[in-house]
Motif scaffolding. Structure first.
Motif, PDB file in Angstrom:
ATOM      1  N   TRP A 136     -22.340   8.490  23.905  1.00  0.00           N
ATOM      2  CA  TRP A 136     -22.915   9.804  23.184  1.00  0.00           C
ATOM      3  C   TRP A 136     -23.047   9.807  21.590  1.00  0.00           C
ATOM      4  CZ3 TRP A 136     -19.881  14.820  22.318  1.00  0.00           C
ATOM      5  CH2 TRP A 136     -21.017  15.946  21.980  1.00  0.00           C
ATOM      6  N   GLY A 190     -23.093  12.453  19.769  1.00  0.00           N
ATOM      7  CA  GLY A 190     -22.653  13.643  18.915  1.00  0.00           C
ATOM      8  C   GLY A 190     -23.631  14.765  18.800  1.00  0.00           C
ATOM      9  N   ARG A 224     -26.771  17.663  19.628  1.00  0.00           N
ATOM     10  CA  ARG A 224     -27.079  18.654  20.831  1.00  0.00           C
ATOM     11  C   ARG A 224     -28.579  18.651  21.104  1.00  0.00           C
ATOM     12  NH1 ARG A 224     -22.938  21.132  23.447  1.00  0.00           N
ATOM     13  NH2 ARG A 224     -20.966  20.719  22.235  1.00  0.00           N
ATOM     14  N   ALA A 246     -24.534   9.796  10.365  1.00  0.00           N
ATOM     15  CA  ALA A 246     -23.690   9.718  11.440  1.00  0.00           C
ATOM     16  C   ALA A 246     -24.308   8.522  12.392  1.00  0.00           C
ATOM     17  CB  ALA A 246     -23.896  10.967  12.480  1.00  0.00           C
TER      18      ALA A 246
END
Ligand SMILES: [Zn+2]
Length: 247
Positions: free
Chosen positions: A72, A74, A76, A89
Motif C-alpha cells: 500500500w 499510504g 486515501r 513519497a
C-alpha cells in the motif's frame, strides 16, 4: 527482472494488467503490485479504516496467487494529488522497490485518483534517479530512470470518451483464468456490486473489457499498454522483449 505495477486502488492492477502480471511472474520475474490508496471508500457498510484493512488483505491475496507481493502506498481514496509531498513519497517507494520496469495508470482515465497516480509515478520515475532529491525513504537514488509503461484506461476509453490506442496488446488467453481468480479475491467489491446491481457484474465486466481489448489484435483476451518514451525516459522496448511470444 524486477517489475512493479503501481495503480490507484485495489483491483485496478488486476482488471487492467492481471493477465500480463501473471505471465511475467510465470516467466520468473519478480512482480510487486502497489496501490497508492487502500480503497477506503469502497464500502457502504464498513467505515474507512475497516474497509482499507479488508481491501489490503484482498489485494495481498490476489498478488499471492501469482507469487507477487502487495504494498500500500499510504494514500486515501479521492485524495491522491501530484504535489511535492506525494511525489517524494512515491519516489521513495520506487527507490525501495528498485524495479527496472514500472507499469502505471493511464494519464487520462475516468477517475481522478487514476490520473493523479499516473502523473505521480511518471514524475517519480524521473526523480528516483536524481541523487539530491530527498524522500522519506532511506533508500539511495536509482542508477537510471526505470522503463515506464501506461496500462489502458478503464473500458479502454479516456476521460473524453476517446478509445485508447495502445502501442501493443499482450495476449492473455493463457492467464485469463488466473486473472479472473485474482480479481475474484476482491470479495468486498463483488459483494458491493452484487448488492448494488443484483448481479455478479464485476467479473463479467472485466471479461468484457479484456475480450474487447484482445479482439483488436485477434486474440481472445488482451491487455493494452503504452510505452512512455519521451526524452529522457528509456526507449529500449524491455517489456515487449520479455513478452515477445505474447504480443
Ligand atoms: Zn481505481
Amino acid at each position: 527482472m524486477r517489475i512493479a505495477c503501481i495503480h490507484a486502488h485495489p483491483d485496478d492492477a488486476e482488471i487492467l494488467a492481471g493477465g500480463t502480471l501473471a505471465l511475467l511472474s510465470a516467466l520468473g520475474h519478480d512482480v510487486t503490485i502497489v496501490t497508492l490508496s487502500a480503497g477506503d471508500c469502497g464500502s457502504t457498510e464498513q467505515g474507512p479504516e475497516e474497509t482499507a484493512a479488508i481491501r489490503k488483505g484482498e489485494a495481498a491475496e490476489a498478488a499471492a496467487l501469482i507469487g507477487a507481493r502487495y504494498r500500500w502506498g499510504g494514500f486515501r481514496d479521492l485524495a491522491i494529488f501530484s504535489d511535492d509531498a506525494s511525489r517524494r513519497a512515491v519516489t521513495g517507494i520506487l527507490r525501495e522497490l528498485r524495479a527496472g520496469i514500472i507499469l502505471t495508470a493511464a494519464p487520462s482515465d475516468y477517475h481522478c485518483d487514476h490520473e493523479a497516480t499516473s502523473a505521480l509515478v511518471r514524475d517519480a520515475c524521473f526523480a528516483a534517479s536524481v541523487p539530491n532529491y530527498t524522500t522519506p525513504s532511506e533508500s539511495p537514488a536509482l542508477a537510471a530512470i526505470p522503463h515506464l509503461y501506461f496500462v489502458d484506461p478503464i473500458d479502454q476509453r479516456d476521460r473524453s470518451g476517446t478509445a485508447a490506442a495502445p502501442d501493443f496488446t499482450v495476449n492473455v488467453e493463457s492467464t485469463f483464468a488466473t486473472k479472473t481468480a485474482m480479481l475474484a479475491k476482491h470479495r468486498s467489491q463483488r459483494a458491493w456490486l452484487q448488492r448494488q446491481h443484483g448481479t455478479d457484474d464485476y467479473l463479467r465486466q472485466m471479461e468484457e473489457w479484456t475480450r474487447a481489448c484482445g479482439a483488436k489484435s485477434g486474440a481472445e483476451f488482451g491487455e493494452g499498454f503504452r510505452h512512455y518514451t519521451v526524452h529522457p525516459y528509456p526507449q529500449e522496448p524491455l517489456l515487449q522483449r520479455l513478452l515477445e511470444a505474447y504480443i
